[in-house]
Design a protein around this motif. Sequence first.
Motif, PDB file in Angstrom:
ATOM      1  N   ALA A 155      30.073  28.828  39.987  1.00 14.22           N
ATOM      2  CA  ALA A 155      30.493  27.434  39.839  1.00 14.22           C
ATOM      3  C   ALA A 155      30.000  26.577  41.001  1.00 14.22           C
ATOM      4  CB  ALA A 155      32.018  27.355  39.738  1.00 14.22           C
ATOM      5  N   PRO A 156      29.997  25.248  40.827  1.00 14.99           N
ATOM      6  CA  PRO A 156      29.662  24.358  41.950  1.00 14.99           C
ATOM      7  C   PRO A 156      30.573  24.621  43.147  1.00 14.99           C
ATOM      8  CG  PRO A 156      29.747  23.132  39.894  1.00 14.99           C
ATOM      9  CD  PRO A 156      30.267  24.507  39.586  1.00 14.99           C
ATOM     10  N   ALA A 157      30.043  24.380  44.340  1.00 16.09           N
ATOM     11  CA  ALA A 157      30.780  24.698  45.563  1.00 16.09           C
ATOM     12  C   ALA A 157      32.122  23.991  45.628  1.00 16.09           C
ATOM     13  CB  ALA A 157      29.933  24.339  46.785  1.00 16.09           C
ATOM     14  N   LYS A 158      32.174  22.742  45.178  1.00 12.53           N
ATOM     15  CA  LYS A 158      33.438  21.999  45.210  1.00 12.53           C
ATOM     16  C   LYS A 158      34.467  22.613  44.266  1.00 12.53           C
ATOM     17  CE  LYS A 158      31.779  17.489  46.766  1.00 12.53           C
ATOM     18  NZ  LYS A 158      31.763  16.035  46.509  1.00 12.53           N
ATOM     19  N   SER A 159      34.012  23.063  43.103  1.00 12.73           N
ATOM     20  CA  SER A 159      34.923  23.725  42.169  1.00 12.73           C
ATOM     21  C   SER A 159      35.462  25.010  42.775  1.00 12.73           C
ATOM     22  CB  SER A 159      34.194  24.030  40.859  1.00 12.73           C
ATOM     23  OG  SER A 159      33.799  22.853  40.195  1.00 12.73           O
ATOM     24  N   VAL A 160      34.584  25.762  43.427  1.00 11.78           N
ATOM     25  CA  VAL A 160      34.998  27.018  44.050  1.00 11.78           C
ATOM     26  C   VAL A 160      36.050  26.771  45.118  1.00 11.78           C
ATOM     27  CG1 VAL A 160      34.227  28.988  45.423  1.00 11.78           C
ATOM     28  CG2 VAL A 160      32.808  28.158  43.540  1.00 11.78           C
ATOM     29  N   THR A 161      35.882  25.719  45.908  1.00 11.22           N
ATOM     30  CA  THR A 161      36.858  25.389  46.940  1.00 11.22           C
ATOM     31  C   THR A 161      38.238  25.137  46.333  1.00 11.22           C
ATOM     32  OG1 THR A 161      35.179  24.442  48.389  1.00 11.22           O
ATOM     33  CG2 THR A 161      37.451  23.755  48.759  1.00 11.22           C
ATOM     34  N   VAL A 162      38.277  24.367  45.258  1.00  8.91           N
ATOM     35  CA  VAL A 162      39.558  24.077  44.600  1.00  8.91           C
ATOM     36  C   VAL A 162      40.180  25.362  44.053  1.00  8.91           C
ATOM     37  CG1 VAL A 162      40.643  22.879  42.665  1.00  8.91           C
ATOM     38  CG2 VAL A 162      38.911  21.713  44.027  1.00  8.91           C
ATOM     39  N   LEU A 163      39.385  26.193  43.398  1.00  3.45           N
ATOM     40  CA  LEU A 163      39.906  27.433  42.826  1.00  3.45           C
ATOM     41  C   LEU A 163      40.409  28.378  43.908  1.00  3.45           C
ATOM     42  CD1 LEU A 163      37.236  28.126  40.048  1.00  3.45           C
ATOM     43  CD2 LEU A 163      39.523  27.168  39.753  1.00  3.45           C
ATOM     44  N   ARG A 164      39.698  28.445  45.017  1.00  2.00           N
ATOM     45  CA  ARG A 164      40.123  29.324  46.110  1.00  2.00           C
ATOM     46  C   ARG A 164      41.456  28.872  46.703  1.00  2.00           C
ATOM     47  NH1 ARG A 164      34.311  30.173  49.223  1.00  2.00           N
ATOM     48  NH2 ARG A 164      33.541  31.876  47.876  1.00  2.00           N
ATOM     49  N   ARG A 165      41.644  27.580  46.811  1.00  2.00           N
ATOM     50  CA  ARG A 165      42.905  27.076  47.347  1.00  2.00           C
ATOM     51  C   ARG A 165      44.081  27.391  46.419  1.00  2.00           C
ATOM     52  NH1 ARG A 165      40.780  21.122  49.406  1.00  2.00           N
ATOM     53  NH2 ARG A 165      39.754  21.856  51.308  1.00  2.00           N
ATOM     54  N   ALA A 166      43.820  27.389  45.123  1.00  2.00           N
ATOM     55  CA  ALA A 166      44.891  27.638  44.155  1.00  2.00           C
ATOM     56  C   ALA A 166      45.100  29.121  43.884  1.00  2.00           C
ATOM     57  CB  ALA A 166      44.573  26.919  42.843  1.00  2.00           C
ATOM     58  N   ASN A 167      44.144  29.962  44.247  1.00  2.00           N
ATOM     59  CA  ASN A 167      44.190  31.376  43.875  1.00  2.00           C
ATOM     60  C   ASN A 167      45.456  32.090  44.342  1.00  2.00           C
ATOM     61  OD1 ASN A 167      42.985  33.805  42.736  1.00  2.00           O
ATOM     62  ND2 ASN A 167      42.638  34.438  44.851  1.00  2.00           N
ATOM     63  N   PRO A 168      45.899  31.943  45.592  1.00  2.00           N
ATOM     64  CA  PRO A 168      47.112  32.669  46.002  1.00  2.00           C
ATOM     65  C   PRO A 168      48.344  32.291  45.190  1.00  2.00           C
ATOM     66  CG  PRO A 168      45.897  31.883  47.916  1.00  2.00           C
ATOM     67  CD  PRO A 168      45.271  31.232  46.720  1.00  2.00           C
ATOM     68  N   GLU A 169      48.527  30.988  44.941  1.00  2.00           N
ATOM     69  CA  GLU A 169      49.687  30.564  44.150  1.00  2.00           C
ATOM     70  C   GLU A 169      49.635  31.123  42.733  1.00  2.00           C
ATOM     71  OE1 GLU A 169      47.820  28.557  45.927  1.00  2.00           O
ATOM     72  OE2 GLU A 169      49.067  27.320  47.260  1.00  2.00           O
ATOM     73  N   ILE A 170      48.440  31.114  42.144  1.00  2.00           N
ATOM     74  CA  ILE A 170      48.323  31.595  40.768  1.00  2.00           C
ATOM     75  C   ILE A 170      48.513  33.114  40.702  1.00  2.00           C
ATOM     76  CG2 ILE A 170      46.721  31.856  38.832  1.00  2.00           C
ATOM     77  CD1 ILE A 170      45.586  29.113  39.552  1.00  2.00           C
ATOM     78  N   LEU A 171      47.915  33.832  41.644  1.00  2.00           N
ATOM     79  CA  LEU A 171      48.030  35.294  41.627  1.00  2.00           C
ATOM     80  C   LEU A 171      49.456  35.757  41.889  1.00  2.00           C
ATOM     81  CD1 LEU A 171      44.895  36.788  43.429  1.00  2.00           C
ATOM     82  CD2 LEU A 171      45.536  37.034  41.028  1.00  2.00           C
ATOM     83  N   TRP A 172      50.079  35.194  42.908  1.00  2.00           N
ATOM     84  CA  TRP A 172      51.360  35.720  43.359  1.00  2.00           C
ATOM     85  C   TRP A 172      52.551  34.956  42.797  1.00  2.00           C
ATOM     86  CZ3 TRP A 172      50.766  40.327  45.210  1.00  2.00           C
ATOM     87  CH2 TRP A 172      49.554  40.673  45.804  1.00  2.00           C
ATOM     88  N   ALA A 173      52.602  33.662  42.988  1.00  2.00           N
ATOM     89  CA  ALA A 173      53.775  32.916  42.521  1.00  2.00           C
ATOM     90  C   ALA A 173      53.863  32.887  41.002  1.00  2.00           C
ATOM     91  CB  ALA A 173      53.754  31.494  43.088  1.00  2.00           C
ATOM     92  N   ALA A 174      52.732  32.658  40.325  1.00  2.00           N
ATOM     93  CA  ALA A 174      52.751  32.493  38.867  1.00  2.00           C
ATOM     94  C   ALA A 174      52.843  33.814  38.116  1.00  2.00           C
ATOM     95  CB  ALA A 174      51.503  31.734  38.418  1.00  2.00           C
ATOM     96  N   HIS A 175      52.569  34.937  38.778  1.00  2.00           N
ATOM     97  CA  HIS A 175      52.550  36.216  38.083  1.00  2.00           C
ATOM     98  C   HIS A 175      53.467  37.255  38.723  1.00  2.00           C
ATOM     99  CE1 HIS A 175      48.796  34.359  36.599  1.00  2.00           C
ATOM    100  NE2 HIS A 175      49.080  35.011  35.498  1.00  2.00           N
ATOM    101  N   MET A 176      53.233  37.560  39.986  1.00  2.00           N
ATOM    102  CA  MET A 176      53.993  38.632  40.627  1.00  2.00           C
ATOM    103  C   MET A 176      55.475  38.295  40.753  1.00  2.00           C
ATOM    104  SD  MET A 176      51.865  40.936  40.916  1.00  2.00           S
ATOM    105  CE  MET A 176      50.131  41.301  41.066  1.00  2.00           C
ATOM    106  N   LEU A 177      55.785  37.023  41.021  1.00  2.00           N
ATOM    107  CA  LEU A 177      57.190  36.635  41.176  1.00  2.00           C
ATOM    108  C   LEU A 177      57.980  36.807  39.878  1.00  2.00           C
ATOM    109  CD1 LEU A 177      59.356  35.637  43.036  1.00  2.00           C
ATOM    110  CD2 LEU A 177      58.578  33.289  42.671  1.00  2.00           C
TER     111      LEU A 177
END
Length: 306
Positions: free
Chosen positions: A214-236
């Motif tokens: 993906a474009p670098a700017k898109s990757v930056t946004v996805l990386r910032r959201a990744n921890p919340e999506i992986l852990w808060a949205a699923h593991m919790l």
Amino acid sequence: MRGRKTLGDQEMSITATEADGRIFVGHRGWQAASSFITGGSASGLMLFCAVSGAAGQQILWLPLAAIALAITALILVFLQTGQVVAGTLHNIGDSSGRWAAWETRFALLILPTGLALWWMPVVATFIAAGLAAAGYLLCQGKSLEAVKNVPVWQSREVVPLITGTGAVEGVAAFVGLSVIAGVAQVPGLLAMLLLLAVRWMNWRRYFKIQSATAPAKSVTVLRRANPEILWAAHMLPVGLLVLYATFPVAGGALAIIIAAVIAILGGWYMKFVIIARAGFIADPKATADSADGDEATDTRQQDAPS
């Protein structure tokens, strides 16, 4: 680009006066993501109302909740485009086979089939409502994939992710509302755990591929959201459900409701990130360091799917 696309124009290519432009700026991001959020949750809930009804565990008022969400989705689309009637009629008569046209048709089927499921819960209405809801979920993902020039949307991995999170939101809403109504839903809890695991795997695959392409700017946004999506949205939520199953206590109903709410909000957040914040036109010159997911200095009003 002149003019404004409606829901029926989602497969059209999107261009920008500058290649590094984000498609949505400011409040338009919320508007665009809102129809995916409410529509996906509505169809997901309707799907599990139909499945549970076919299994003999129908809660009559739950289809009305799904219908309320579907109506909300239509209102939000109207607020965004102002062209619901014209766009709907255009899509109904569209013979090109575009996914957006099929999405509109299935959306229109959810309301009458949902009312029929509530009014006359028999096998035929279970099947009709279930097919309409499942068809809408599939078309929602495929119509986003069909948008050209936005790599984070034009990806095969986005289809199971968008479709799957709608299913998670649906089963979570079904389980949570059933518990509030005092009805035990052990099969629903198992389905919720399974679908959360599938969504987690789909997100990981989507994130891995987009991080490399993906474009670098898109990757930056996805990386910032990744921890919340992986852990808060699923593991919790999974942790809460496993804890309740392992050590059932008097407050177990509250734990299930909280897990369901977190699973739903996690899906909404994921859609918002993908649709409203990570939707950048491909630009080889863009750098991840220059992107800021909260900036709204770019005031271009890009045409994009509603």
